[in-house]
Design a protein around this motif. Structure first.
Motif, PDB file in Angstrom:
ATOM      1  N   GLU A 225       0.845   6.029   7.399  1.00 18.21           N
ATOM      2  CA  GLU A 225       2.120   7.091   7.463  1.00 18.21           C
ATOM      3  C   GLU A 225       2.429   6.711   5.842  1.00 18.21           C
ATOM      4  OE1 GLU A 225       6.237   8.110   9.585  1.00 18.21           O
ATOM      5  OE2 GLU A 225       5.357   5.924   9.743  1.00 18.21           O
ATOM      6  N   GLU A 226       2.564   5.868   5.154  1.00 15.77           N
ATOM      7  CA  GLU A 226       2.911   5.415   4.001  1.00 15.77           C
ATOM      8  C   GLU A 226       1.995   6.351   3.016  1.00 15.77           C
ATOM      9  OE1 GLU A 226       3.452   1.425   2.804  1.00 15.77           O
ATOM     10  OE2 GLU A 226       4.923   0.929   4.472  1.00 15.77           O
ATOM     11  N   LEU A 227       0.550   6.286   3.168  1.00 17.98           N
ATOM     12  CA  LEU A 227      -0.449   6.962   2.427  1.00 17.98           C
ATOM     13  C   LEU A 227      -0.151   8.443   2.617  1.00 17.98           C
ATOM     14  CD1 LEU A 227      -2.926   6.901   0.738  1.00 17.98           C
ATOM     15  CD2 LEU A 227      -4.226   7.549   2.804  1.00 17.98           C
ATOM     16  N   ILE A 228       0.099   9.087   3.746  1.00 17.03           N
ATOM     17  CA  ILE A 228       0.420  10.447   3.867  1.00 17.03           C
ATOM     18  C   ILE A 228       1.629  10.604   3.127  1.00 17.03           C
ATOM     19  CG2 ILE A 228       1.072  12.211   5.539  1.00 17.03           C
ATOM     20  CD1 ILE A 228      -0.798  10.850   7.474  1.00 17.03           C
ATOM     21  N   ASP A 229       2.625   9.935   3.092  1.00 16.74           N
ATOM     22  CA  ASP A 229       4.025  10.240   2.451  1.00 16.74           C
ATOM     23  C   ASP A 229       3.735  10.285   1.119  1.00 16.74           C
ATOM     24  OD1 ASP A 229       5.531  10.682   4.857  1.00 16.74           O
ATOM     25  OD2 ASP A 229       6.169   8.862   5.109  1.00 16.74           O
ATOM     26  N   PHE A 230       2.869   9.033   0.723  1.00 17.48           N
ATOM     27  CA  PHE A 230       2.670   9.163  -0.676  1.00 17.48           C
ATOM     28  C   PHE A 230       1.981  10.482  -1.353  1.00 17.48           C
ATOM     29  CE2 PHE A 230      -0.555   8.363  -4.097  1.00 17.48           C
ATOM     30  CZ  PHE A 230       0.213   7.799  -4.993  1.00 17.48           C
ATOM     31  N   ALA A 231       1.198  10.834  -0.725  1.00 15.86           N
ATOM     32  CA  ALA A 231       0.226  12.137  -0.981  1.00 15.86           C
ATOM     33  C   ALA A 231       1.147  13.392  -1.011  1.00 15.86           C
ATOM     34  CB  ALA A 231      -0.925  12.229  -0.234  1.00 15.86           C
ATOM     35  N   ASN A 232       2.053  13.212  -0.014  1.00 13.38           N
ATOM     36  CA  ASN A 232       2.932  14.452   0.005  1.00 13.38           C
ATOM     37  C   ASN A 232       3.888  14.434  -0.715  1.00 13.38           C
ATOM     38  OD1 ASN A 232       1.716  16.160   2.359  1.00 13.38           O
ATOM     39  ND2 ASN A 232       2.467  14.804   3.706  1.00 13.38           N
ATOM     40  N   ALA A 233       4.231  13.205  -1.512  1.00 14.25           N
ATOM     41  CA  ALA A 233       5.411  13.255  -2.506  1.00 14.25           C
ATOM     42  C   ALA A 233       4.636  13.565  -3.811  1.00 14.25           C
ATOM     43  CB  ALA A 233       6.019  11.616  -2.517  1.00 14.25           C
ATOM     44  N   LEU A 234       3.481  13.111  -3.942  1.00 18.18           N
ATOM     45  CA  LEU A 234       2.792  13.454  -4.920  1.00 18.18           C
ATOM     46  C   LEU A 234       2.392  15.047  -5.055  1.00 18.18           C
ATOM     47  CD1 LEU A 234       1.027  12.388  -7.570  1.00 18.18           C
ATOM     48  CD2 LEU A 234      -0.895  12.339  -6.034  1.00 18.18           C
ATOM     49  N   ARG A 235       2.090  15.510  -3.910  1.00 18.25           N
ATOM     50  CA  ARG A 235       2.032  17.093  -3.778  1.00 18.25           C
ATOM     51  C   ARG A 235       3.089  17.909  -4.169  1.00 18.25           C
ATOM     52  NH1 ARG A 235       2.601  20.971  -0.232  1.00 18.25           N
ATOM     53  NH2 ARG A 235       0.966  22.568   0.297  1.00 18.25           N
ATOM     54  N   ARG A 236       4.285  17.473  -3.668  1.00 15.18           N
ATOM     55  CA  ARG A 236       5.613  18.100  -3.634  1.00 15.18           C
ATOM     56  C   ARG A 236       5.882  18.193  -5.368  1.00 15.18           C
ATOM     57  NH1 ARG A 236       7.106  15.520   0.868  1.00 15.18           N
ATOM     58  NH2 ARG A 236       7.977  13.711  -0.173  1.00 15.18           N
ATOM     59  N   ASP A 237       5.760  17.027  -6.059  1.00 16.64           N
ATOM     60  CA  ASP A 237       5.936  16.794  -7.553  1.00 16.64           C
ATOM     61  C   ASP A 237       5.282  17.645  -8.535  1.00 16.64           C
ATOM     62  OD1 ASP A 237       8.279  15.415  -6.953  1.00 16.64           O
ATOM     63  OD2 ASP A 237       7.199  13.365  -7.178  1.00 16.64           O
TER      64      ASP A 237
END
Length: 238
Positions: A225-237
């Protein structure tokens, strides 16, 4: 070069292979893919987060996939692979697995750029030397898939004047225009919580999309879950 540095370099070399090897297991022949039971911890994670969870068993290639996807129309997908073949066990150890977050809508057509953990000059020299050898006629075939890397993968200096917490590898001649400050900010937040190098994200920009992996794969739903959230935060930025 210390044993620790060699181990770190070997870990990054492995993740380079995983990042750019191509999804050969995705080219399944008719009749290969069968329904499967998704990994239960990821099903529970998907239910809690409002994602979809599905699974398939690739009969001839001997592995199962559990796939998490959003329901909001965004394009990312998280895939956990688990091999069950005798060869897989022999090569990868007990319950071999691989995992990746991928967004195919964020393509980088110019080449491949891998952003991994910060390495020492000695480790970088080891990595690039091994890459060069494994891509040569003498080294071809000695390691699983490494000779299939894009030609000319090499270390690139970080952008001028910056102290970025990562190592850049690419088949381009110079560092392309990427949001390095955003990547650095997200990586610093990650490593502040999880300093273990084996849990460091490796980010790959390539023609097939933006992918994020950990140096070691995991069945831990919290880390997933932390990895997916990290990737999605990167994607949003971006």
């Amino acid at each position: 070069m210390s044993i620790g540095a060699l181990m770190g370099a070997a870990l990054l070399l492995l993740i380079i292979q995983l990042s750019v090897r191509g999804k050969t297991y995705g080219t399944n022949r008719t009749g290969d893919v069968l329904p499967a039971q998704p990994y239960q911890d990821l099903v529970e994670l998907a239910i809690r987060r409002g994602w979809s969870a599905s699974a398939r068993w690739t009969e001839r290639l001997g592995h199962a996939q559990t796939i998490l996807e959003p329901r909001d129309g965004t394009h990312w997908r998280y895939t956990l692979e688990r091999w069950n073949s005798v060869l897989g066990d022999a090569v990868y150890g007990h319950s071999p697995r691989d995992s990746e977050w991928l967004d195919t809508s964020l393509k980088f057509p110019d080449g491949t750029v891998i952003i991994g953990p910060r390495e020492s000059p000695e480790a970088i020299a080891f990595i690039t030397g091994m890459l060069g050898f494994l891509q040569s006629d003498k080294g071809r075939g000695l390691a699983n898939g490494l000779h299939k890397l894009s030609a000319g993968m090499k270390h690139l200096p970080n952008p001028a004047g910056s102290d970025m917490p990562f190592t850049l590898l690419s088949n381009l001649s110079a560092a392309p225009a990427l949001p390095y400050d955003i990547v650095a900010r997200n990586l610093r937040m990650w490593t502040a919580r999880r300093p273990d190098k084996e849990e460091h994200p490796v980010i790959t920009y390539q023609p097939g999309g933006l992918s994020v992996r950990l140096i070691r794969s995991t069945l831990d739903p919290v880390l997933t879950e932390e990895l997916i959230d990290f990737a999605n935060a990167l994607r949003r930025d971006l």
